[in-house]
Motif scaffolding. Sequence first.
Motif, mmCIF file in Angstrom:
data_model
loop_
_atom_site.group_PDB
_atom_site.id
_atom_site.type_symbol
_atom_site.label_atom_id
_atom_site.label_comp_id
_atom_site.label_asym_id
_atom_site.label_seq_id
_atom_site.Cartn_x
_atom_site.Cartn_y
_atom_site.Cartn_z
ATOM 1 N N GLY A 170 -2.537 3.406 11.838
ATOM 2 C CA GLY A 170 -3.807 3.512 11.149
ATOM 3 C C GLY A 170 -3.699 4.199 9.732
ATOM 4 N N GLN A 171 -2.663 4.321 9.183
ATOM 5 C CA GLN A 171 -2.401 4.707 7.795
ATOM 6 C C GLN A 171 -3.101 3.447 6.977
ATOM 7 N N ASP A 172 -3.624 4.234 5.837
ATOM 8 C CA ASP A 172 -4.129 3.274 4.593
ATOM 9 C C ASP A 172 -3.251 2.380 4.267
ATOM 10 N N ASN A 217 -2.568 1.572 1.641
ATOM 11 C CA ASN A 217 -1.873 1.934 0.150
ATOM 12 C C ASN A 217 -1.432 3.232 0.101
ATOM 13 N N GLU A 218 -1.032 3.658 1.320
ATOM 14 C CA GLU A 218 -0.577 5.153 1.272
ATOM 15 C C GLU A 218 0.458 5.298 2.536
ATOM 16 N N ILE A 219 1.473 6.196 2.423
ATOM 17 C CA ILE A 219 2.461 6.692 3.207
ATOM 18 C C ILE A 219 2.253 7.983 3.626
ATOM 19 N N VAL A 220 1.961 8.622 4.733
ATOM 20 C CA VAL A 220 1.614 9.741 5.181
ATOM 21 C C VAL A 220 2.937 10.702 5.773
ATOM 22 N N ILE A 221 3.305 11.697 5.150
ATOM 23 C CA ILE A 221 4.321 12.418 5.408
ATOM 24 C C ILE A 221 3.822 13.741 5.626
ATOM 25 N N ASN A 241 5.277 9.333 -6.942
ATOM 26 C CA ASN A 241 3.957 8.791 -7.097
ATOM 27 C C ASN A 241 3.470 8.466 -8.515
ATOM 28 N N ALA A 242 4.057 9.250 -9.461
ATOM 29 C CA ALA A 242 3.867 9.140 -10.881
ATOM 30 C C ALA A 242 4.500 7.676 -11.212
ATOM 31 N N ASN A 269 7.551 1.479 -2.680
ATOM 32 C CA ASN A 269 7.178 0.163 -2.369
ATOM 33 C C ASN A 269 5.771 -0.245 -2.618
ATOM 34 N N GLY A 270 5.324 0.493 -3.820
ATOM 35 C CA GLY A 270 3.809 0.170 -4.238
ATOM 36 C C GLY A 270 2.873 1.110 -3.548
ATOM 37 N N LYS A 271 3.207 1.785 -2.724
ATOM 38 C CA LYS A 271 2.294 2.732 -1.825
ATOM 39 C C LYS A 271 2.591 4.299 -2.159
ATOM 40 N N LYS A 272 1.575 4.899 -2.291
ATOM 41 C CA LYS A 272 1.687 6.232 -2.692
ATOM 42 C C LYS A 272 1.757 7.142 -1.486
#
Length: 393
Positions: free
Chosen positions: A33-35, A37-41, A70-71, A76-79
């Motif tokens: 269920g993560q976006d 475009n993102e990786i949740v840690i 992130n900068a 792999n293209g995901k923040k």
Amino acid sequence: MVKKTWLKGIGLFLSLAMLAGCSGQSKPTAGAGQDSNEIVIGANFELSGDVATYGTSSLNAAMIAFDEINAKGGINGKKIRVVKYDNKSDKTESMNVATRLITQDKVSAIIGPVTSGNTLGVVPVVNSKKVPVLTPTATHPDVTIDPNTKKVNEYVFRACFIDSFQGKAAAEFGLKKGKKAVVLVSQADEYSKGLAKFFKEGFAAGGGTILGEEAFNKDDNDYRAILTKVKSQEPDVIYLPAYYEVVAKVVKQARELGIKAAFVGGDGWDSPKLVEVAGKDVLNNCFFTNHYTPEDPDPAVQSFVKAYKEKYGQTPDALAALAYDGARLLADAIQRAGSTEPEKIKEALAATKDFPAITGKFTLNENHDPVKDIVIIELKDGKQVVSEKIKSK
């Protein structure tokens, strides 16, 4: 007739909808269920309580690492998005935080806690939920190896050396200061008891004599009764595996009683608060095992020290350096896994080789522990000086 058919249709639709809803809630999946475009840690750190300075410096450093990644475009293209909670320096709360991060926030992996005791509280949670946790700094052997089954905790990893190496390295160094030692142990602290055990084994194996062992309560403020007994034993070395807030009080009171023996401790000493509370003169002839020194001229180390100072206004301690390495290691594993699925991240972590950490390049062994060197730090007039380095064994 039409009306009854319509009602039956509505009833069937509602029943199916309810079943679908129940099915969707029954098995929450970490990382799901993560976006896209993102990786949740998840971040599970001691931001208040007894060791808040450790947790705060560790989270600060981890965030520097994640922000740098992130900068540069992320993984792999995901923040990376970090969900942060305070475990209040408490084992039960650490467990609760881990559960919340996995079941509610659906994180792909967790970094933290800092201490061995709090991390041991998290171990059963991540093993049962099958989500990897990487502790930057928990050194107790039981963190990665179940003491009952003797099997590897499959979803638990660390970025620091373990207490068996640290305690024996302290003993090896302590023997250079003398052959007679007394050990002071925090009786309710697994970290302290573990280090004491390995120090005693190493000191005796090296030909030294353990004159005695004294237990104390970490919440005590007056250690003079114990120290008076220690003074009468005339040790060359006093091994004090404890955290900085206790170390400051014990060493200060020992020097007031005229005890001149060398104090040797573990990485729990590393905090600017130690010198603030004890005083710089008190800490002369004191040494501790550690993971790095901010005085290391290595460009990668100095780049990290500069970034930390600019953002937080102080020199990063060893726990901060380990958290910076831990965050980068976690990101590196996610990149190698090519996935946000916890199982694949776990597999990538286990396969880590020659990771270029600022605390020293390392490979994770079969127990999920890094094989790396250790630094002996001497305190001279309140400043940390590298006394020597001991190679990993």
